[in-house]
Design an enzyme around this catalytic site. Structure first.
Site, PDB file in Angstrom:
ATOM      1  N   GLN A   1      -5.034  -1.522   9.729  1.00  0.00           N
ATOM      2  CA  GLN A   1      -4.777  -2.837   9.131  1.00  0.00           C
ATOM      3  C   GLN A   1      -5.260  -3.928  10.081  1.00  0.00           C
ATOM      4  O   GLN A   1      -4.925  -3.924  11.261  1.00  0.00           O
ATOM      5  CB  GLN A   1      -3.276  -2.989   8.851  1.00  0.00           C
ATOM      6  CG  GLN A   1      -2.891  -4.261   8.144  1.00  0.00           C
ATOM      7  CD  GLN A   1      -3.455  -4.388   6.726  1.00  0.00           C
ATOM      8  OE1 GLN A   1      -3.591  -3.399   6.007  1.00  0.00           O
ATOM      9  NE2 GLN A   1      -3.805  -5.594   6.326  1.00  0.00           N
TER      10      GLN A   1
ATOM     11  N   LYS B   1       0.842  -1.211   0.000  1.00  0.00           N
ATOM     12  CA  LYS B   1       0.000   0.000   0.000  1.00  0.00           C
ATOM     13  C   LYS B   1       0.875   1.258   0.000  1.00  0.00           C
ATOM     14  O   LYS B   1       0.589   2.220  -0.702  1.00  0.00           O
ATOM     15  CB  LYS B   1      -0.932  -0.005   1.222  1.00  0.00           C
ATOM     16  CG  LYS B   1      -2.054  -1.040   1.105  1.00  0.00           C
ATOM     17  CD  LYS B   1      -2.803  -1.259   2.412  1.00  0.00           C
ATOM     18  CE  LYS B   1      -3.761  -2.445   2.273  1.00  0.00           C
ATOM     19  NZ  LYS B   1      -4.459  -2.807   3.512  1.00  0.00           N
TER      20      LYS B   1
ATOM     21  N   ASP C   1     -11.346   2.318   3.758  1.00  0.00           N
ATOM     22  CA  ASP C   1     -11.536   0.865   3.680  1.00  0.00           C
ATOM     23  C   ASP C   1     -13.018   0.497   3.579  1.00  0.00           C
ATOM     24  O   ASP C   1     -13.358  -0.644   3.266  1.00  0.00           O
ATOM     25  CB  ASP C   1     -10.973   0.203   4.948  1.00  0.00           C
ATOM     26  CG  ASP C   1      -9.710  -0.589   4.678  1.00  0.00           C
ATOM     27  OD1 ASP C   1      -9.534  -1.054   3.537  1.00  0.00           O
ATOM     28  OD2 ASP C   1      -8.911  -0.761   5.613  1.00  0.00           O
TER      29      ASP C   1
END
Ligand code: GUN
Length: 279
Positions: A96, A52, A119
């Site tokens: 995460q 990422k 997200d």
């Protein structure tokens, strides 16, 4: 022979277009920025996070990483999220997963303000997806939809079967396909006669996390097969859920691992960050 749905190629195209948009935003004085929070030292998470950050760098998105010890308490995590929610220079926040079990991941996702929830895991964005309203969509399902769109695969009226019911992939995947008028079946570990159900699929999506789980006898001739699995073998090799060599010859379209859905997930994260920055 099947056509390969090339996620690597499409992701590259999306990233190139995003770079142009980022340059335009910068001319307006907006410097898109992603903040990533990682708790502990999960090896797979480290690889995801590195990929990422590389994508951000390529496109010109600023990137700040917060590495927290796995001994932290919930208050500390919430305090960091609150700080990032308030920071004007941060447009997207990504926590995460997984995080240690003693921490409440649902509360953490809920605490990221919907406008920075790149997200798509905040219940507000999940609700928007369910209502087919604009918001942030979870990156993997969003990437699968883009891939289908790129290859002109119409999902309306098709039987779509998803194996896996996770909050990150299975459930939002079903919702994305339903929003495009597919008929949806979600299978999971308690599903009986899985192979009979998967054989009805015009579009079969596997998000199980088990190498070579999907075999030829589970797939209808001419089906579109999308492999969301990212399973790392002991030798470090990345493989999907689908037994590609066996299944590919009977499909119309299929994705590969690596080079299929994985790069699309990252491209859609970048898309969401640029969207957040432009809002
Ligand atoms: N862990 C595995 N996949 C993902 C993802 O797409 N986003 C986050 N935040 N964590 C993950």
């Amino acid at each position: 022979m099947p056509k390969i749905l090339d996620g690597k190629e499409l992701a590259q195209k999306i990233r190139s277009n995003l770079k142009i948009k980022v340059d335009e935003l910068k001319l307006e004085g907006i410097h898109p920025k992603l903040a990533v929070i990682m708790v502990g030292e999960d090896p797979s998470s480290k690889i995801y996070v590195r990929n990422k950050s590389k994508a951000c760098e390529e496109i010109g998105i600023e990137y700040e990483e917060f590495l927290l010890k796995d001994t932290i308490q919930m208050e500390e995590l919430l305090k960091l999220i609150d700080t990032l929610n308030k920071r004007q220079d941060v447009h997207g926040i990504l926590l995460q997963s997984p995080i240690p079990n003693n921490l409440d991941i649902n509360l953490a996702f809920k605490s990221i303000v919907p406008e920075k929830d790149v997200d798509g895991f905040n219940p507000v964005n999940v609700g928007r997806l369910c209502l087919n309203q604009d918001g942030f969509v979870s990156c993997t399902p969003f990437g699968v939809m883009k891939l289908l769109e790129e290859y002109n695969i119409d999902v309306e009226g098709k039987n779509a079967v998803i194996i896996g019911r996770s909050n990150i992939v299975g459930k939002p995947m079903a919702q994305c396909l339903l929003n495009k008028n597919a008929t949806i079946t979600i299978c999971h570990s308690k599903t009986k006669e899985l192979d009979k159900i998967t054989k009805t699929a015009d579009i079969l999506i596997s998000a199980v996390g088990r190498p070579k789980f999907v075999k030829k006898n589970m797939v209808k001739e001419g089906a579109v097969v999308i492999d969301v699995g990212t399973n790392r073998l002991e030798d470090g090799k990345l493989v999907g859920d689908v037994d590609f060599d066996e299944v590919a010859p009977i499909t119309s379209y299929i994705t590969k691992v690596p080079g299929g859905v994985g790069p699309m997930t990252i491209a859609m994260l970048m898309t969401n960050i640029v969207k957040a920055a432009g809002m």
